[in-house]
Design a protein around this motif. Structure first.
Motif, PDB file in Angstrom:
ATOM      1  N   LEU A  38      24.487  51.179  37.197  1.00 52.17           N
ATOM      2  CA  LEU A  38      25.130  51.695  38.407  1.00 52.17           C
ATOM      3  C   LEU A  38      26.203  52.724  38.088  1.00 52.17           C
ATOM      4  O   LEU A  38      26.538  53.568  38.889  1.00 52.17           O
ATOM      5  N   SER A  39      26.809  52.610  36.929  1.00 50.33           N
ATOM      6  CA  SER A  39      27.787  53.623  36.507  1.00 50.33           C
ATOM      7  C   SER A  39      27.766  53.678  34.988  1.00 50.33           C
ATOM      8  O   SER A  39      27.162  52.832  34.333  1.00 50.33           O
ATOM      9  N   PHE A  71      29.572  42.906  28.599  1.00 50.13           N
ATOM     10  CA  PHE A  71      29.915  42.209  29.827  1.00 50.13           C
ATOM     11  C   PHE A  71      29.086  42.837  30.935  1.00 50.13           C
ATOM     12  O   PHE A  71      29.218  44.021  31.204  1.00 50.13           O
ATOM     13  N   ILE A 123      28.002  43.210  34.771  1.00 46.83           N
ATOM     14  CA  ILE A 123      28.357  42.986  36.169  1.00 46.83           C
ATOM     15  C   ILE A 123      27.117  43.265  37.000  1.00 46.83           C
ATOM     16  O   ILE A 123      26.480  44.299  36.816  1.00 46.83           O
ATOM     17  N   GLU A 124      26.806  42.357  37.873  1.00 47.93           N
ATOM     18  CA  GLU A 124      25.642  42.608  38.728  1.00 47.93           C
ATOM     19  C   GLU A 124      26.107  42.824  40.152  1.00 47.93           C
ATOM     20  O   GLU A 124      26.843  42.008  40.691  1.00 47.93           O
ATOM     21  N   ILE A 125      25.658  43.892  40.723  1.00 48.67           N
ATOM     22  CA  ILE A 125      26.074  44.197  42.087  1.00 48.67           C
ATOM     23  C   ILE A 125      24.835  44.193  42.978  1.00 48.67           C
ATOM     24  O   ILE A 125      23.830  44.784  42.639  1.00 48.67           O
ATOM     25  N   VAL A 170      37.069  40.675  34.856  1.00 51.80           N
ATOM     26  CA  VAL A 170      36.380  41.857  35.342  1.00 51.80           C
ATOM     27  C   VAL A 170      36.320  41.815  36.869  1.00 51.80           C
ATOM     28  O   VAL A 170      35.901  40.827  37.463  1.00 51.80           O
ATOM     29  N   SER A 175      35.115  43.985  40.274  1.00 51.39           N
ATOM     30  CA  SER A 175      34.387  45.174  40.751  1.00 51.39           C
ATOM     31  C   SER A 175      34.832  45.529  42.154  1.00 51.39           C
ATOM     32  O   SER A 175      34.766  44.710  43.067  1.00 51.39           O
ATOM     33  N   LEU A 183      33.540  43.740  45.360  1.00 49.47           N
ATOM     34  CA  LEU A 183      32.091  43.767  45.531  1.00 49.47           C
ATOM     35  C   LEU A 183      31.446  42.447  45.126  1.00 49.47           C
ATOM     36  O   LEU A 183      30.384  42.093  45.574  1.00 49.47           O
ATOM     37  N   SER A 184      32.087  41.745  44.199  1.00 49.59           N
ATOM     38  CA  SER A 184      31.569  40.426  43.821  1.00 49.59           C
ATOM     39  C   SER A 184      32.758  39.595  43.345  1.00 49.59           C
ATOM     40  O   SER A 184      33.856  40.112  43.162  1.00 49.59           O
ATOM     41  N   ASP A 207      35.089  37.899  37.416  1.00 45.60           N
ATOM     42  CA  ASP A 207      34.453  37.148  36.348  1.00 45.60           C
ATOM     43  C   ASP A 207      35.431  37.067  35.184  1.00 45.60           C
ATOM     44  O   ASP A 207      36.107  38.037  34.870  1.00 45.60           O
ATOM     45  N   THR A 208      35.501  35.902  34.550  1.00 43.37           N
ATOM     46  CA  THR A 208      36.494  35.718  33.495  1.00 43.37           C
ATOM     47  C   THR A 208      35.823  35.230  32.226  1.00 43.37           C
ATOM     48  O   THR A 208      35.022  34.299  32.272  1.00 43.37           O
ATOM     49  N   ILE A 242      38.757  46.932  35.747  1.00 40.78           N
ATOM     50  CA  ILE A 242      38.270  47.271  37.090  1.00 40.78           C
ATOM     51  C   ILE A 242      37.066  48.193  36.997  1.00 40.78           C
ATOM     52  O   ILE A 242      37.091  49.217  36.324  1.00 40.78           O
ATOM     53  N   ILE A 243      35.983  47.753  37.639  1.00 40.79           N
ATOM     54  CA  ILE A 243      34.757  48.544  37.715  1.00 40.79           C
ATOM     55  C   ILE A 243      34.689  49.144  39.115  1.00 40.79           C
ATOM     56  O   ILE A 243      34.863  48.421  40.087  1.00 40.79           O
ATOM     57  N   GLU A 244      34.455  50.422  39.176  1.00 37.78           N
ATOM     58  CA  GLU A 244      34.331  51.030  40.512  1.00 37.78           C
ATOM     59  C   GLU A 244      32.898  51.454  40.738  1.00 37.78           C
ATOM     60  O   GLU A 244      32.307  52.147  39.913  1.00 37.78           O
ATOM     61  N   ILE A 245      32.364  51.036  41.848  1.00 39.78           N
ATOM     62  CA  ILE A 245      30.974  51.372  42.146  1.00 39.78           C
ATOM     63  C   ILE A 245      30.925  52.219  43.416  1.00 39.78           C
ATOM     64  O   ILE A 245      31.578  51.892  44.389  1.00 39.78           O
TER      65      ILE A 245
END
Lengths: 557, 557
Positions: free
Chosen positions: A483-484, A553, A555-557, B472, B474, B483-484, B487-488, B554-557
């Motif tokens: 996704l990114s 790691f 991440i599932e979106i 983490v 998102s 978004l979800s 997660d640690t 931080i994940i940005e989607i």
């Protein structure tokens, strides 16, 4: 001489190959007695662990049989584990007066005082613990009120020496009770457990009095303030320091929490005598003339947060070491502490102090509290045991102690070297070592008991030496599409700002690894992580010759 | 006696307060000479660092002036930094024969041999380095071919002792050249730089011959195989081992890469004499009778990957230590190595070997290579310097060496204790220490030079002691919506399977922290990370009393 079917057993649950967390257990029939409950400090391999205690699961399984915890003396390696022990198994404690005072101090801190049964023992009296008549003999050591123990069982007498030396000119009037030891030996000792700490050292320890004479000499010569650092529990030495202070008309201040606590207990119980008006607060040190002050402080082993270390870096608020002051390290570095102690000595030189230090008894300011070879032979000769278990020491010391025992006539076949968990059983006069029970170490880190295990420690070691790299990958749940762009951060690996190119390369590699992965691999997240880890590992090793911990790691979106 | 405007300067660029990365620089006018280029090993605070070398940026700024690197002897703490030095600054090297042989070995490994100018010096000849006439005098030490250096400058003579002791009955015929030292002293020494390693130790070192006698005695008594471990570079001791092997009709095998390399260089250059047919391969050890074999091995300092350590855990493929074998540690643990050496000795006892070991010269199998106090005074008396700089040692040793110098008549005002970067200038006979140049340590880890700095090391320390926790999060780019669920994962903190509840709590806290954050905070990613870190830190400390490194991601989607 034996109840039908009953046997005598001795268990090692701590203290073998790990000086510090001493614990032995004696069992006859339905009665078990625990001897000592020490804690030890971790070495540099146990990253972040605060304290090590015994795994007492075997005792917990047999808790209806445990009659008592008998404590030989008040050092941490014999009492440090008690609060944690009591939280798991509440049994009556038996100890001499000062030992009991120091245990109380500990129980107060842990809020355990009210619920614990504490019994004062007097070295001249015997007590019954279940079916076992238990008597004591005074021993010399680097703390007062130290005893050895004789357990009279139907199978025969078992003697546990505790820690000891033979100080024939002791500072107080409590001589090591040679005559009582001789009496016990004459009755016939079936089994002797004797400490082995100094089995490598030839000769006979010097008397604590030698230290007192040297302290007095140093005090006579000193012109500025005097700082002297020693173990808080070495009450005899502290008394000798107080005597030297009195002789040279100096006031005494105590620095360090354990110094204040232990001296206050020892004074209350009459083990230390402080002349009226001699004791001053740390704040008063600067009010008096330098030549009117002695500061007794903790930290002689180089502990980074203790008083001496903070004095050496001039970060102690109330008191400073100034040029012309004298600093005495009345101690010898315990193996492993040599470098931290050296660093402190170095800093004290930089402050312009006269520093009196040295390893062993080289400075004249320290003598060991543990028997040297000739003393170990003296104990063995007095006790004339049929069976012998060398205790308290690393393997080589136990082995050397075994040789000493053979040299004074103990049959080599009758000597047992135990690992933690090993058991010696004696029945009808015949000893054998054939079984083991659960035993081991429990690591304390912060508030947790035992939640830091081998996996955590192995991870800490990798993190410590190589650092780590986290790669965050966001995939679409639907079609496993990226996704990114992947994102990479590191800690303890290389300085991030200088590694931008490397991280770009890592990210490109991650993208291509994911793209090239078979659909089945992409579907199984753990396989995908594994593939990413392997390819990045290889790249980083080629580029940097390092192997940081790599954590993919997803991440599932 | 001085060119107009020219002055004599001495720079310390390494070797002060850090035994091991020795480097001094002498400058007169436009000529600079570098003396020694050592490397040192990190202590336990420098997690994962492989080697420490000097920061030579000052030399790089003045590279047109640097005429030579002169090396006093072939120990790592005097030659270990040379490859890294040459990669930055290619200058001609001057050294005696064995020293040059050992440097060549190093340069070969680094592929630098072809591009380096190596010059052989003979202790009896003088050379011109720029305007400075440079001559040498033989010194005794724990490696052959050791020299001290006398630099004749227009301002006066400067003497650098290198490492030395006075062995009056040396193993080879190369006596310390007392007469030449006396001659130099008679001419008048302006400035002496003398080593301080053993300034804490009273008396006079024993001769290396004492070790040879004791080795021979032990060989006569031994019945099984003999293992003997010492520094590979202690060529005299290795010769004495070979002599004892010959006397007792034993073959010799060499274990450990540096042992094989150094002995081969030393034999080629004639410093070691191996009787024809005496040397065998490790594979042949098991073919011969045990009493026909001596194994000389590396690892006497407890290095975990070296031969002795692997032998002690029975993980050396070709050779095993068996009951009845004798293992001799012909060495004394360097401060900091005591525990690893003890562990090896312990393991060897467990294998049933007779182990001869001890610290200092207690076992009779080791003598120091560095001058004790009386020898330091002898050097000072021979040289009678006007100015004195104690070198090579930690601060307390330099300070004690200063006192020794004062006791033999050097004026205390003329003694300078330098930190790395400090400079002593002498002009018209007057010395002053008023300026500093850039100097420091560079850490090598894997292939990188200097990319592991203080930030990385601080991170490693936290990771090592407390572990870490990655969170983490998102967020949608559009509206900062989660978004979800967060997660640690953790490493080196607590065992994950046992911490599920704690992690649930952490995740809930993260969600609420994000929800409660002001819109402006949520917008600024760093502020949001900070808020998450703070709240999780607090929770974890309350629950566990630990402070792992917390990394919000931080994940940005």
């Amino acid at each position: 001489m034996n109840d039908a079917g009953s046997k005598l057993s001795v268990f090692s649950l701590g203290g073998i190959n790990e000086i510090g967390k001493n614990m032995y257990v004696l069992q006859y029939g339905e009665d078990m007695i625990v001897i000592d409950c020490g804690s030890s400090f971790p070495d540099e391999n146990l990253l972040g662990v605060d304290l090590i205690i015994q795994d007492i699961s075997y005792l917990l399984e047999n808790q209806d049989k445990v009659r008592a915890l008998v404590v030989t003396h008040g050092h941490e390696d014999h009492i440090g584990g008690i609060p944690y022990f009591l939280k798991q198994l509440n049994v009556p404690i038996y100890a001499t007066r000062l030992t009991l005072g120091l245990i109380e101090l500990k129980l107060k801190e842990h809020g355990l005082l009210r619920d614990t049964e504490l019994n004062l023992i007097h070295p001249d009296e015997a007590i019954e613990l279940g079916s076992i008549r238990t008597s004591f003999f005074r021993a010399s050591h680097s703390i007062p009120d130290c005893v050895g123990i004789a357990f009279e069982t139907p199978e025969g007498i078992v003697v546990h020496t505790g820690d000891f030396k033979f100080d024939l000119t002791p500072v107080n009037e409590e001589y090591a009770d040679l005559h009582k030891m001789a009496d016990i030996g004459k009755k016939g000792v079936l089994l002797l457990l004797s400490e082995s700490t100094n089995a490598e050292r030839p000769g006979f320890t010097q008397s604590e009095r030698v230290v007192g004479d040297n302290i007095a000499d140093a005090f006579r010569k000193a012109t500025g303030k005097i700082f002297i650092s020693t173990f808080a529990s070495n009450v005899h030495r502290i008394q000798q320091i107080i005597d030297a202070a009195q002789m040279t008309n100096r006031h005494v201040a105590l620095l360090g929490r354990s110094m204040v606590n232990v001296v206050s207990v020892a004074e209350e119980l009459g083990y230390v005598h402080l002349p009226e008006g001699m004791l001053i607060d740390a704040q008063q040190v600067n009010v008096l003339e330098p030549e009117k002050v002695v500061i007794i402080c903790t930290g002689s082993q180089g502990e980074p947060m203790a008083a001496l270390s903070r004095l050496s870096t001039n970060t102690f608020r109330q008191v400073s070491v100034l040029p012309g002051d004298t600093v005495i390290l009345a101690s010898s570095p315990i193996p492993g502490n040599e470098k931290s102690v050296s660093r402190i000595v170095d800093n004290l030189f930089q402050l312009g102090a006269t520093v009196i230090y040295g390893s062993g008894s080289a400075s004249g300011m320290h003598v060991s509290g543990h028997a040297f070879q000739e003393e170990l032979k003296l104990m063995l000769t007095l006790m004339k045991p049929t069976y012998f278990i060398p205790i308290h020491g690393e393997y080589r010391m136990l082995q050397l102690h075994k040789k000493l025992a053979e040299s004074v006539g103990v049959d080599g076949k009758n000597i047992f070297i135990l690992n933690n968990g090993d058991v010696v059983d004696i029945q009808n006069g015949v000893a054998s070592q054939t079984r083991r029970v659960d035993a081991g170490s429990v690591f304390l880190d912060g508030l947790g008991i035992g939640d830091v295990g081998k996996v955590v420690l192995r991870d800490r070691k990798v993190l410590a030496e190589e650092g780590m790299l986290i790669i965050v990958i966001s995939l679409s749940k639907a079609d496993n599409r990226l996704l990114s762009a992947p994102d990479t951060i590191s800690r303890g690996f290389v300085y991030e700002r200088e590694a931008e190119d490397l991280y770009k390369e890592v990210n490109q590699l991650v993208v291509s690894t994911i793209k090239e992965a078979k659909p089945s691999t992409r579907y199984r997240r753990n396989d995908l992580k594994h593939a990413v880890r392997k390819s990045v590992e290889k790249l980083l090793y080629t580029r940097t010759k390092r192997r940081p911990m790599i954590i993919p790691f997803i991440i599932e979106i």
